[in-house]
Design an enzyme around this catalytic site. Structure first.
Site, PDB file in Angstrom:
ATOM      1  N   GLU A 242       0.888  -1.175   0.000  1.00 45.31           N
ATOM      2  CA  GLU A 242       0.000   0.000   0.000  1.00 45.31           C
ATOM      3  C   GLU A 242       0.915   1.210   0.000  1.00 45.31           C
ATOM      4  O   GLU A 242       1.490   1.564   1.038  1.00 45.31           O
ATOM      5  CB  GLU A 242      -0.881   0.009   1.258  1.00 45.31           C
ATOM      6  CG  GLU A 242      -1.867  -1.152   1.355  1.00 45.31           C
ATOM      7  CD  GLU A 242      -3.090  -0.954   0.466  1.00 45.31           C
ATOM      8  OE1 GLU A 242      -3.102  -0.027  -0.361  1.00 45.31           O
ATOM      9  OE2 GLU A 242      -4.024  -1.748   0.600  1.00 45.31           O
ATOM     10  N   CYS A 276      -2.439   9.389   2.500  1.00 45.86           N
ATOM     11  CA  CYS A 276      -2.153   8.816   1.182  1.00 45.86           C
ATOM     12  C   CYS A 276      -3.261   9.162   0.194  1.00 45.86           C
ATOM     13  O   CYS A 276      -3.025   9.247  -0.998  1.00 45.86           O
ATOM     14  CB  CYS A 276      -1.989   7.305   1.293  1.00 45.86           C
ATOM     15  SG  CYS A 276      -3.386   6.489   2.063  1.00 45.86           S
TER      16      CYS A 276
END
Ligand code: NAD
Length: 523
Positions: A242, A276
Protein backbone atom coordinates in the site's frame (compact mmCIF):
# COMPACT_ATOMS: atom_id res chain seq x y z
CA UNK A 1 19.92 -12.41 6.44
CA UNK A 2 19.38 -8.89 7.66
CA UNK A 3 22.72 -7.25 7.27
CA UNK A 4 25.13 -5.14 9.21
CA UNK A 5 23.80 -2.08 7.35
CA UNK A 6 21.26 -2.10 10.18
CA UNK A 7 23.41 -0.02 12.35
CA UNK A 8 21.95 3.46 12.36
CA UNK A 9 20.20 4.08 15.64
CA UNK A 10 19.51 1.55 18.36
CA UNK A 11 16.89 3.84 19.88
CA UNK A 12 13.66 5.26 18.51
CA UNK A 13 12.42 8.49 19.94
CA UNK A 14 8.71 9.15 20.22
CA UNK A 15 7.97 12.89 20.11
CA UNK A 16 5.00 15.22 20.19
CA UNK A 17 5.37 17.03 16.84
CA UNK A 18 3.31 19.96 18.11
CA UNK A 19 5.62 20.76 21.01
CA UNK A 20 8.84 18.87 20.34
CA UNK A 21 8.47 17.16 23.73
CA UNK A 22 10.11 13.74 23.92
CA UNK A 23 7.37 11.33 24.96
CA UNK A 24 9.54 8.24 25.31
CA UNK A 25 12.70 6.64 24.01
CA UNK A 26 12.53 2.96 23.19
CA UNK A 27 15.23 0.47 22.21
CA UNK A 28 15.04 -0.91 18.67
CA UNK A 29 14.44 -4.62 18.40
CA UNK A 30 17.60 -6.30 17.12
CA UNK A 31 17.58 -8.67 14.14
CA UNK A 32 17.69 -11.54 16.63
CA UNK A 33 14.67 -10.12 18.50
CA UNK A 34 12.72 -9.88 15.26
CA UNK A 35 13.60 -13.42 14.18
CA UNK A 36 12.69 -14.73 17.64
CA UNK A 37 9.31 -12.95 17.56
CA UNK A 38 8.50 -14.51 14.18
CA UNK A 39 9.56 -17.94 15.45
CA UNK A 40 7.41 -17.51 18.54
CA UNK A 41 4.44 -16.56 16.34
CA UNK A 42 5.03 -19.62 14.15
CA UNK A 43 5.06 -21.97 17.12
CA UNK A 44 1.82 -20.57 18.54
CA UNK A 45 -0.12 -20.05 15.31
CA UNK A 46 -1.46 -23.63 14.84
CA UNK A 47 -3.27 -23.47 18.18
CA UNK A 48 -4.75 -20.06 17.31
CA UNK A 49 -5.95 -21.48 14.00
CA UNK A 50 -7.44 -24.52 15.70
CA UNK A 51 -9.75 -22.54 17.98
CA UNK A 52 -11.78 -21.63 14.89
CA UNK A 53 -13.22 -18.48 13.37
CA UNK A 54 -16.17 -18.18 15.75
CA UNK A 55 -13.93 -18.01 18.81
CA UNK A 56 -11.66 -15.50 17.13
CA UNK A 57 -14.71 -13.39 16.26
CA UNK A 58 -15.57 -13.42 19.97
CA UNK A 59 -12.11 -11.96 20.63
CA UNK A 60 -12.81 -9.21 18.08
CA UNK A 61 -16.07 -8.43 19.85
CA UNK A 62 -14.15 -8.00 23.07
CA UNK A 63 -11.55 -5.84 21.30
CA UNK A 64 -14.35 -3.66 19.98
CA UNK A 65 -15.74 -3.34 23.48
CA UNK A 66 -12.37 -2.45 25.00
CA UNK A 67 -11.60 0.07 22.27
CA UNK A 68 -15.01 1.65 22.65
CA UNK A 69 -14.39 2.07 26.38
CA UNK A 70 -10.91 3.52 25.81
CA UNK A 71 -11.72 5.59 22.72
CA UNK A 72 -10.59 8.91 24.22
CA UNK A 73 -7.39 7.48 25.70
CA UNK A 74 -6.44 5.92 22.36
CA UNK A 75 -7.33 9.06 20.39
CA UNK A 76 -5.27 11.17 22.77
CA UNK A 77 -2.27 8.86 22.36
CA UNK A 78 -2.62 9.23 18.57
CA UNK A 79 -2.84 13.02 18.76
CA UNK A 80 0.18 13.21 21.05
CA UNK A 81 2.39 11.20 18.72
CA UNK A 82 1.17 12.52 15.33
CA UNK A 83 -0.17 16.00 16.11
CA UNK A 84 -3.46 15.41 14.29
CA UNK A 85 -6.58 17.01 15.82
CA UNK A 86 -8.19 14.88 18.51
CA UNK A 87 -11.47 14.84 16.51
CA UNK A 88 -9.60 13.43 13.50
CA UNK A 89 -7.97 10.77 15.69
CA UNK A 90 -11.47 9.73 16.73
CA UNK A 91 -13.01 9.70 13.24
CA UNK A 92 -10.17 8.50 11.00
CA UNK A 93 -8.55 6.09 13.44
CA UNK A 94 -10.72 4.89 16.35
CA UNK A 95 -14.00 4.84 14.44
CA UNK A 96 -12.37 3.18 11.41
CA UNK A 97 -11.05 0.35 13.59
CA UNK A 98 -14.34 -0.11 15.47
CA UNK A 99 -16.15 -0.39 12.16
CA UNK A 100 -13.53 -2.67 10.66
CA UNK A 101 -14.06 -5.00 13.64
CA UNK A 102 -17.81 -4.75 13.01
CA UNK A 103 -17.30 -5.81 9.38
CA UNK A 104 -15.22 -8.82 10.38
CA UNK A 105 -17.58 -9.82 13.20
CA UNK A 106 -20.48 -9.80 10.73
CA UNK A 107 -18.73 -11.34 7.73
CA UNK A 108 -15.55 -13.25 8.57
CA UNK A 109 -17.24 -16.57 9.30
CA UNK A 110 -19.02 -16.58 5.94
CA UNK A 111 -16.04 -15.27 3.99
CA UNK A 112 -13.60 -17.75 5.52
CA UNK A 113 -15.89 -20.79 5.25
CA UNK A 114 -15.29 -23.52 2.70
CA UNK A 115 -17.05 -22.80 -0.57
CA UNK A 116 -18.48 -25.44 -2.93
CA UNK A 117 -17.20 -25.07 -6.47
CA UNK A 118 -19.66 -26.65 -8.92
CA UNK A 119 -18.16 -27.85 -12.21
CA UNK A 120 -19.52 -26.88 -15.61
CA UNK A 121 -17.38 -29.32 -17.60
CA UNK A 122 -19.41 -32.47 -18.30
CA UNK A 123 -16.22 -34.56 -18.14
CA UNK A 124 -15.77 -33.45 -14.51
CA UNK A 125 -19.39 -33.85 -13.38
CA UNK A 126 -18.55 -36.85 -11.24
CA UNK A 127 -16.35 -34.75 -9.02
CA UNK A 128 -17.08 -32.43 -6.16
CA UNK A 129 -14.84 -29.39 -5.73
CA UNK A 130 -14.48 -26.96 -2.88
CA UNK A 131 -12.40 -23.95 -1.99
CA UNK A 132 -10.69 -24.03 1.37
CA UNK A 133 -9.11 -20.96 2.94
CA UNK A 134 -6.09 -21.46 5.16
CA UNK A 135 -4.10 -18.90 7.14
CA UNK A 136 -0.59 -18.17 5.88
CA UNK A 137 1.05 -18.60 9.27
CA UNK A 138 2.82 -15.44 10.38
CA UNK A 139 1.90 -12.17 8.68
CA UNK A 140 4.46 -9.38 8.96
CA UNK A 141 3.00 -5.87 8.98
CA UNK A 142 5.14 -2.78 8.43
CA UNK A 143 3.26 0.47 8.85
CA UNK A 144 3.73 4.24 8.48
CA UNK A 145 3.23 7.10 10.96
CA UNK A 146 0.36 9.00 9.35
CA UNK A 147 -2.42 6.63 10.51
CA UNK A 148 -0.51 4.79 13.21
CA UNK A 149 -3.58 3.07 14.65
CA UNK A 150 -6.11 2.50 11.87
CA UNK A 151 -3.65 1.18 9.28
CA UNK A 152 -1.95 -1.56 11.34
CA UNK A 153 -5.12 -2.37 13.29
CA UNK A 154 -7.37 -2.96 10.26
CA UNK A 155 -4.70 -5.14 8.68
CA UNK A 156 -3.98 -7.01 11.91
CA UNK A 157 -7.65 -7.71 12.69
CA UNK A 158 -8.14 -9.31 9.27
CA UNK A 159 -4.94 -11.36 9.64
CA UNK A 160 -5.86 -12.50 13.16
CA UNK A 161 -9.46 -13.47 12.48
CA UNK A 162 -8.23 -15.59 9.56
CA UNK A 163 -6.05 -17.56 12.00
CA UNK A 164 -2.63 -15.98 11.46
CA UNK A 165 -0.10 -14.76 13.96
CA UNK A 166 1.05 -11.15 13.41
CA UNK A 167 4.36 -9.40 13.95
CA UNK A 168 3.97 -5.62 13.55
CA UNK A 169 6.87 -3.23 12.92
CA UNK A 170 5.34 0.21 13.38
CA UNK A 171 6.86 3.48 12.19
CA UNK A 172 9.75 4.69 14.32
CA UNK A 173 7.75 7.90 14.88
CA UNK A 174 4.66 6.24 16.34
CA UNK A 175 5.77 3.29 18.47
CA UNK A 176 3.59 4.25 21.45
CA UNK A 177 0.35 4.01 19.49
CA UNK A 178 1.39 0.55 18.26
CA UNK A 179 2.05 -0.53 21.84
CA UNK A 180 -1.41 0.78 22.76
CA UNK A 181 -2.87 -1.42 20.02
CA UNK A 182 -0.89 -4.36 21.37
CA UNK A 183 -2.21 -3.94 24.89
CA UNK A 184 -5.79 -3.62 23.61
CA UNK A 185 -5.48 -6.84 21.60
CA UNK A 186 -3.89 -8.75 24.45
CA UNK A 187 -6.53 -7.51 26.89
CA UNK A 188 -9.22 -8.67 24.44
CA UNK A 189 -7.83 -12.22 24.46
CA UNK A 190 -5.30 -12.37 21.62
CA UNK A 191 -2.39 -14.41 23.04
CA UNK A 192 0.88 -12.50 23.50
CA UNK A 193 2.66 -14.76 21.02
CA UNK A 194 -0.03 -14.23 18.37
CA UNK A 195 0.23 -10.45 18.18
CA UNK A 196 3.67 -8.97 18.76
CA UNK A 197 5.10 -5.52 18.14
CA UNK A 198 8.76 -5.12 17.26
CA UNK A 199 9.65 -1.49 17.78
CA UNK A 200 12.33 -0.01 15.57
CA UNK A 201 13.41 1.86 12.46
CA UNK A 202 13.96 0.90 8.82
CA UNK A 203 16.61 -1.64 9.80
CA UNK A 204 14.10 -3.39 12.06
CA UNK A 205 11.64 -3.44 9.15
CA UNK A 206 14.33 -4.92 6.91
CA UNK A 207 14.95 -7.65 9.49
CA UNK A 208 11.24 -8.50 9.42
CA UNK A 209 11.32 -8.77 5.62
CA UNK A 210 14.31 -11.13 5.90
CA UNK A 211 12.70 -13.22 8.64
CA UNK A 212 10.60 -16.36 8.17
CA UNK A 213 7.28 -14.52 7.87
CA UNK A 214 4.84 -16.12 5.44
CA UNK A 215 3.42 -12.90 4.00
CA UNK A 216 4.11 -9.18 4.33
CA UNK A 217 1.65 -6.31 4.33
CA UNK A 218 3.62 -3.11 3.84
CA UNK A 219 2.24 0.42 3.92
CA UNK A 220 4.60 3.30 3.20
CA UNK A 221 6.44 5.15 0.49
CA UNK A 222 7.00 3.91 -3.06
CA UNK A 223 10.78 3.91 -2.63
CA UNK A 224 10.69 1.69 0.48
CA UNK A 225 7.99 -0.47 -1.12
CA UNK A 226 10.17 -1.13 -4.17
CA UNK A 227 13.16 -1.99 -1.99
CA UNK A 228 11.03 -4.43 0.00
CA UNK A 229 9.53 -5.98 -3.14
CA UNK A 230 13.04 -6.66 -4.48
CA UNK A 231 14.04 -8.49 -1.28
CA UNK A 232 10.72 -10.36 -1.18
CA UNK A 233 11.19 -11.50 -4.77
CA UNK A 234 14.34 -13.40 -3.82
CA UNK A 235 12.30 -15.95 -1.90
CA UNK A 236 8.90 -15.27 -3.49
CA UNK A 237 7.54 -13.89 -0.24
CA UNK A 238 3.97 -12.78 -1.01
CA UNK A 239 3.49 -9.05 -0.38
CA UNK A 240 0.72 -6.51 -0.28
CA UNK A 241 2.08 -3.04 -0.98
CA UNK A 242 0.00 0.00 0.00
CA UNK A 243 2.11 2.87 -1.30
CA UNK A 244 1.94 6.58 -2.00
CA UNK A 245 -0.58 8.59 -3.96
CA UNK A 246 -0.97 11.78 -5.95
CA UNK A 247 -4.74 11.77 -5.97
CA UNK A 248 -6.50 14.02 -8.48
CA UNK A 249 -9.75 15.88 -7.76
CA UNK A 250 -11.79 16.63 -10.89
CA UNK A 251 -14.29 19.47 -10.51
CA UNK A 252 -16.58 19.28 -13.57
CA UNK A 253 -18.46 22.22 -15.08
CA UNK A 254 -21.74 21.27 -13.32
CA UNK A 255 -20.24 20.87 -9.83
CA UNK A 256 -21.57 22.71 -6.78
CA UNK A 257 -18.71 25.13 -6.10
CA UNK A 258 -19.50 25.55 -2.43
CA UNK A 259 -19.56 21.78 -1.79
CA UNK A 260 -16.55 21.04 -3.99
CA UNK A 261 -14.40 23.80 -2.47
CA UNK A 262 -15.21 22.57 1.07
CA UNK A 263 -14.32 19.05 -0.06
CA UNK A 264 -11.05 20.27 -1.58
CA UNK A 265 -10.04 22.18 1.54
CA UNK A 266 -10.80 19.24 3.83
CA UNK A 267 -9.30 16.67 1.44
CA UNK A 268 -6.07 18.65 1.06
CA UNK A 269 -5.53 19.77 4.66
CA UNK A 270 -6.92 17.05 6.94
CA UNK A 271 -4.06 15.43 8.87
CA UNK A 272 -2.01 18.41 7.59
CA UNK A 273 -2.16 16.87 4.11
CA UNK A 274 -0.28 13.79 5.29
CA UNK A 275 -2.79 11.27 3.99
CA UNK A 276 -2.15 8.82 1.18
CA UNK A 277 -5.66 9.68 -0.13
CA UNK A 278 -5.23 13.47 0.17
CA UNK A 279 -6.23 15.78 -2.65
CA UNK A 280 -2.77 16.31 -4.14
CA UNK A 281 -3.87 17.68 -7.53
CA UNK A 282 -7.02 19.69 -8.14
CA UNK A 283 -8.39 20.28 -11.66
CA UNK A 284 -11.28 22.72 -12.03
CA UNK A 285 -13.33 23.50 -15.13
CA UNK A 286 -12.40 26.94 -16.41
CA UNK A 287 -15.99 28.23 -16.04
CA UNK A 288 -15.80 27.66 -12.28
CA UNK A 289 -12.08 28.26 -11.81
CA UNK A 290 -11.90 31.77 -10.27
CA UNK A 291 -15.05 31.26 -8.18
CA UNK A 292 -13.68 27.95 -6.88
CA UNK A 293 -10.28 29.47 -6.04
CA UNK A 294 -11.91 32.35 -4.21
CA UNK A 295 -14.04 29.95 -2.13
CA UNK A 296 -11.00 27.75 -1.32
CA UNK A 297 -8.93 30.74 -0.22
CA UNK A 298 -11.71 32.09 2.00
CA UNK A 299 -12.22 28.70 3.63
CA UNK A 300 -8.50 28.04 4.00
CA UNK A 301 -7.92 31.35 5.74
CA UNK A 302 -10.52 30.39 8.35
CA UNK A 303 -8.69 27.19 9.33
CA UNK A 304 -7.21 27.23 12.82
CA UNK A 305 -3.71 25.78 12.93
CA UNK A 306 -2.45 24.57 16.29
CA UNK A 307 -1.96 21.78 18.78
CA UNK A 308 -4.28 18.85 18.00
CA UNK A 309 -5.20 18.56 21.67
CA UNK A 310 -6.91 21.95 21.45
CA UNK A 311 -10.51 21.26 20.41
CA UNK A 312 -10.53 24.43 18.27
CA UNK A 313 -7.72 23.14 16.04
CA UNK A 314 -8.49 22.20 12.42
CA UNK A 315 -4.93 21.56 11.21
CA UNK A 316 -2.10 20.22 13.34
CA UNK A 317 1.66 20.13 12.79
CA UNK A 318 3.53 18.10 10.23
CA UNK A 319 5.32 15.04 11.51
CA UNK A 320 8.92 16.22 11.20
CA UNK A 321 11.38 18.64 9.63
CA UNK A 322 12.16 16.36 6.66
CA UNK A 323 8.51 16.37 5.59
CA UNK A 324 8.32 20.16 5.95
CA UNK A 325 11.33 20.60 3.69
CA UNK A 326 9.69 18.52 0.95
CA UNK A 327 6.59 20.73 1.12
CA UNK A 328 8.68 23.92 1.04
CA UNK A 329 10.69 22.72 -1.94
CA UNK A 330 7.54 21.81 -3.90
CA UNK A 331 5.93 25.19 -3.22
CA UNK A 332 9.14 27.07 -4.11
CA UNK A 333 9.52 25.09 -7.34
CA UNK A 334 5.88 25.80 -8.31
CA UNK A 335 6.11 29.54 -7.59
CA UNK A 336 9.42 29.83 -9.44
CA UNK A 337 7.73 28.25 -12.50
CA UNK A 338 4.80 30.65 -12.46
CA UNK A 339 2.24 29.31 -9.97
CA UNK A 340 0.17 31.95 -8.13
CA UNK A 341 0.45 31.68 -4.34
CA UNK A 342 -3.01 32.68 -3.09
CA UNK A 343 -2.58 31.99 0.61
CA UNK A 344 -0.05 30.31 2.90
CA UNK A 345 3.32 29.27 1.55
CA UNK A 346 5.35 29.52 4.72
CA UNK A 347 6.05 28.00 8.12
CA UNK A 348 4.24 29.13 11.26
CA UNK A 349 7.20 29.27 13.62
CA UNK A 350 5.13 31.23 16.14
CA UNK A 351 2.88 28.15 16.57
CA UNK A 352 5.72 25.62 16.70
CA UNK A 353 8.61 24.32 14.67
CA UNK A 354 6.67 21.74 12.64
CA UNK A 355 3.74 23.92 11.54
CA UNK A 356 3.16 24.95 7.92
CA UNK A 357 0.38 27.28 6.87
CA UNK A 358 -2.34 25.68 4.71
CA UNK A 359 -1.50 26.80 1.20
CA UNK A 360 -3.49 27.33 -2.00
CA UNK A 361 -1.63 27.54 -5.32
CA UNK A 362 -3.29 28.46 -8.62
CA UNK A 363 -2.17 28.07 -12.26
CA UNK A 364 -0.01 25.04 -11.58
CA UNK A 365 0.93 22.68 -14.41
CA UNK A 366 2.47 19.25 -14.92
CA UNK A 367 5.97 20.63 -15.34
CA UNK A 368 5.96 21.42 -11.62
CA UNK A 369 7.07 18.94 -8.96
CA UNK A 370 3.93 19.73 -6.97
CA UNK A 371 1.85 18.02 -9.70
CA UNK A 372 4.16 15.05 -10.18
CA UNK A 373 5.70 14.03 -6.83
CA UNK A 374 3.88 13.19 -3.62
CA UNK A 375 3.90 16.39 -1.52
CA UNK A 376 2.28 14.94 1.62
CA UNK A 377 1.65 18.31 3.20
CA UNK A 378 -1.00 21.04 3.54
CA UNK A 379 -0.96 22.33 -0.04
CA UNK A 380 -3.85 22.55 -2.51
CA UNK A 381 -2.52 23.06 -6.07
CA UNK A 382 -5.26 24.02 -8.55
CA UNK A 383 -5.18 23.92 -12.35
CA UNK A 384 -7.90 24.86 -14.87
CA UNK A 385 -9.16 22.60 -17.69
CA UNK A 386 -11.59 22.98 -20.58
CA UNK A 387 -12.95 19.56 -21.56
CA UNK A 388 -13.71 16.20 -19.95
CA UNK A 389 -11.23 14.51 -22.29
CA UNK A 390 -8.50 16.90 -21.20
CA UNK A 391 -9.11 16.38 -17.48
CA UNK A 392 -9.17 12.59 -17.82
CA UNK A 393 -5.79 12.73 -19.56
CA UNK A 394 -4.43 15.03 -16.84
CA UNK A 395 -5.73 12.79 -14.06
CA UNK A 396 -4.08 9.75 -15.67
CA UNK A 397 -0.81 11.56 -16.34
CA UNK A 398 0.79 10.34 -13.12
CA UNK A 399 3.02 7.56 -11.91
CA UNK A 400 0.50 7.02 -9.09
CA UNK A 401 -3.00 5.54 -9.05
CA UNK A 402 -4.32 5.28 -5.51
CA UNK A 403 -7.64 7.16 -5.61
CA UNK A 404 -9.38 10.05 -7.36
CA UNK A 405 -12.51 12.12 -6.85
CA UNK A 406 -15.00 13.51 -9.37
CA UNK A 407 -17.30 16.39 -8.46
CA UNK A 408 -20.51 16.79 -10.46
CA UNK A 409 -24.25 17.18 -9.90
CA UNK A 410 -24.75 14.32 -12.38
CA UNK A 411 -23.79 11.05 -10.68
CA UNK A 412 -24.26 9.04 -13.89
CA UNK A 413 -21.76 11.31 -15.66
CA UNK A 414 -19.36 10.92 -12.74
CA UNK A 415 -19.66 7.14 -12.73
CA UNK A 416 -19.08 6.96 -16.48
CA UNK A 417 -15.97 9.07 -16.13
CA UNK A 418 -14.81 6.99 -13.14
CA UNK A 419 -14.28 4.00 -15.45
CA UNK A 420 -11.67 5.95 -17.41
CA UNK A 421 -9.56 7.06 -14.45
CA UNK A 422 -6.59 4.87 -13.54
CA UNK A 423 -6.94 4.42 -9.77
CA UNK A 424 -7.91 1.83 -7.18
CA UNK A 425 -10.83 3.92 -5.87
CA UNK A 426 -12.91 6.71 -7.37
CA UNK A 427 -15.20 8.75 -5.14
CA UNK A 428 -17.94 10.90 -6.63
CA UNK A 429 -18.67 14.04 -4.61
CA UNK A 430 -16.52 12.99 -1.64
CA UNK A 431 -12.90 12.36 -0.88
CA UNK A 432 -10.72 10.33 1.54
CA UNK A 433 -13.70 8.81 3.40
CA UNK A 434 -13.53 5.58 1.34
CA UNK A 435 -10.88 4.52 3.88
CA UNK A 436 -13.61 4.44 6.53
CA UNK A 437 -15.95 2.23 4.48
CA UNK A 438 -14.99 -1.16 5.88
CA UNK A 439 -16.59 -3.07 3.00
CA UNK A 440 -14.60 -1.15 0.36
CA UNK A 441 -11.26 -2.55 -0.83
CA UNK A 442 -8.35 -0.18 -0.31
CA UNK A 443 -5.34 -0.21 -2.62
CA UNK A 444 -3.88 1.29 -5.73
CA UNK A 445 -2.68 0.68 -9.27
CA UNK A 446 0.58 1.71 -10.97
CA UNK A 447 3.18 2.83 -8.40
CA UNK A 448 0.54 3.08 -5.67
CA UNK A 449 0.89 -0.59 -4.97
CA UNK A 450 -0.20 -4.20 -5.20
CA UNK A 451 -3.05 -6.06 -3.54
CA UNK A 452 -5.81 -4.80 -1.30
CA UNK A 453 -6.56 -4.26 2.37
CA UNK A 454 -10.04 -3.80 3.95
CA UNK A 455 -13.29 -5.59 3.19
CA UNK A 456 -13.56 -9.05 1.73
CA UNK A 457 -10.64 -8.59 -0.63
CA UNK A 458 -8.43 -7.48 2.27
CA UNK A 459 -9.50 -10.57 4.23
CA UNK A 460 -8.80 -12.73 1.19
CA UNK A 461 -5.18 -11.46 1.23
CA UNK A 462 -4.74 -13.07 4.65
CA UNK A 463 -5.48 -16.64 3.49
CA UNK A 464 -4.09 -19.13 1.05
CA UNK A 465 -6.67 -20.51 -1.29
CA UNK A 466 -6.67 -24.29 -1.57
CA UNK A 467 -8.78 -26.25 -4.05
CA UNK A 468 -9.90 -29.67 -2.83
CA UNK A 469 -11.41 -32.06 -5.37
CA UNK A 470 -13.22 -35.32 -4.49
CA UNK A 471 -14.14 -37.98 -7.03
CA UNK A 472 -17.65 -39.31 -6.41
CA UNK A 473 -16.95 -42.80 -7.86
CA UNK A 474 -13.61 -43.89 -6.43
CA UNK A 475 -13.98 -47.30 -8.08
CA UNK A 476 -13.95 -45.89 -11.60
CA UNK A 477 -10.83 -45.28 -13.71
CA UNK A 478 -10.98 -41.97 -15.51
CA UNK A 479 -11.67 -42.05 -19.22
CA UNK A 480 -8.79 -39.67 -20.05
CA UNK A 481 -6.18 -41.94 -18.43
CA UNK A 482 -3.97 -44.24 -20.52
CA UNK A 483 -5.52 -46.52 -23.04
CA UNK A 484 -5.23 -44.10 -25.99
CA UNK A 485 -5.69 -45.26 -29.57
CA UNK A 486 -7.58 -44.44 -32.75
CA UNK A 487 -10.96 -45.29 -31.28
CA UNK A 488 -10.39 -43.22 -28.17
CA UNK A 489 -9.20 -40.25 -30.27
CA UNK A 490 -12.35 -40.45 -32.43
CA UNK A 491 -14.52 -40.67 -29.36
CA UNK A 492 -12.83 -37.65 -27.82
CA UNK A 493 -13.31 -35.66 -31.03
CA UNK A 494 -16.96 -36.62 -30.91
CA UNK A 495 -17.20 -35.68 -27.23
CA UNK A 496 -15.72 -32.24 -27.94
CA UNK A 497 -18.25 -31.82 -30.78
CA UNK A 498 -21.05 -32.79 -28.39
CA UNK A 499 -20.03 -29.98 -26.06
CA UNK A 500 -18.84 -27.19 -28.31
CA UNK A 501 -20.10 -27.61 -31.92
CA UNK A 502 -22.15 -24.60 -33.10
CA UNK A 503 -24.90 -26.72 -34.72
CA UNK A 504 -27.27 -28.87 -32.67
CA UNK A 505 -27.27 -31.83 -35.14
CA UNK A 506 -23.46 -31.92 -34.93
CA UNK A 507 -23.70 -31.89 -31.13
CA UNK A 508 -26.21 -34.74 -31.14
CA UNK A 509 -24.05 -36.80 -33.51
CA UNK A 510 -21.02 -36.12 -31.28
CA UNK A 511 -22.95 -37.25 -28.21
CA UNK A 512 -23.97 -40.55 -29.85
CA UNK A 513 -20.49 -41.28 -31.21
CA UNK A 514 -18.78 -40.46 -27.95
CA UNK A 515 -21.04 -42.64 -25.82
CA UNK A 516 -18.50 -45.45 -26.04
CA UNK A 517 -15.89 -43.29 -24.42
CA UNK A 518 -17.28 -44.33 -21.08
CA UNK A 519 -16.03 -47.87 -21.50
CA UNK A 520 -13.63 -48.86 -18.75
CA UNK A 521 -9.95 -48.14 -19.39
CA UNK A 522 -7.51 -50.94 -19.93
CA UNK A 523 -4.72 -49.23 -17.84
P1 NAD B 1 8.36 4.97 4.77
O1 NAD B 1 8.40 4.18 3.52
O2 NAD B 1 9.48 5.88 5.07
O3 NAD B 1 8.25 4.00 6.04
C1 NAD B 1 7.19 3.08 6.18
C2 NAD B 1 7.64 1.97 7.13
O4 NAD B 1 8.67 1.23 6.51
C3 NAD B 1 8.19 2.45 8.46
O5 NAD B 1 7.75 1.60 9.47
C4 NAD B 1 9.69 2.32 8.27
O6 NAD B 1 10.40 2.15 9.46
C5 NAD B 1 9.76 1.09 7.42
N1 NAD B 1 10.99 0.94 6.62
C6 NAD B 1 11.82 1.90 6.18
N2 NAD B 1 12.83 1.35 5.45
C7 NAD B 1 12.62 0.02 5.43
C8 NAD B 1 13.29 -1.09 4.84
N3 NAD B 1 14.38 -0.93 4.10
N4 NAD B 1 12.77 -2.32 5.01
C9 NAD B 1 11.64 -2.50 5.71
N5 NAD B 1 10.97 -1.50 6.31
C10 NAD B 1 11.44 -0.25 6.17
O7 NAD B 1 6.97 5.76 4.75
P2 NAD B 1 6.41 6.79 5.83
O8 NAD B 1 7.12 8.08 5.68
O9 NAD B 1 6.36 6.15 7.16
O10 NAD B 1 4.91 6.95 5.34
C11 NAD B 1 4.50 7.85 4.36
C12 NAD B 1 4.25 7.15 3.05
O11 NAD B 1 3.30 6.10 3.24
C13 NAD B 1 3.64 8.07 2.01
O12 NAD B 1 4.23 7.81 0.76
C14 NAD B 1 2.18 7.65 2.00
O13 NAD B 1 1.49 7.93 0.79
C15 NAD B 1 2.29 6.19 2.24
N6 NAD B 1 1.04 5.66 2.75
C16 NAD B 1 0.29 4.86 1.94
C17 NAD B 1 -0.93 4.38 2.39
C18 NAD B 1 -1.77 3.48 1.55
O14 NAD B 1 -2.70 2.88 2.09
N7 NAD B 1 -1.55 3.36 0.26
C19 NAD B 1 -1.38 4.72 3.66
C20 NAD B 1 -0.59 5.55 4.46
C21 NAD B 1 0.62 6.01 3.99
Amino acid sequence: MATETHIASRIVCSMDPATGEVLRELPCASDADVFAAVQKGKSAQKKWDTIGVRDRIAVLRELQNQLHNKKSIVAEAITRETGKPFAEALTTEVLVVLDSARFLIENAFRLLSDEPLPHGNLAAKLKRGRLVREPYGVIGIISPWNYPFSIPATEALAALVAGNAVVLKPSEFTSLVALELQSLLHAAGVPASIFQVVVGNGATGAALVHSQIDKLVFTGSVSTGKRIAAVAAERLLPVVLELGGKDPMLVLDDADVDVASSGAVWGAFMNAGQTCLSVERCYVHRNLYEKFLQACVEKTKKLRVGNGMDSATDVGPMIHERQLRIVESHVEDAVSRGARLLTGGHRLAEVGQNFYQPTVLADVNHEMRIMREETFGPVLPVMPFDTDEEVIALANDSEYGLAASIWTRDNARGEKMARRIQAGTIMINDVVSCFGISEAPHGGVKSSGLGRTHGRFGLQEMVRLKYVDSDLIPEMKKVWWYGYGAIFARQMQAFIDSQFARSWPQRLRGALLSAGVLRSKRL
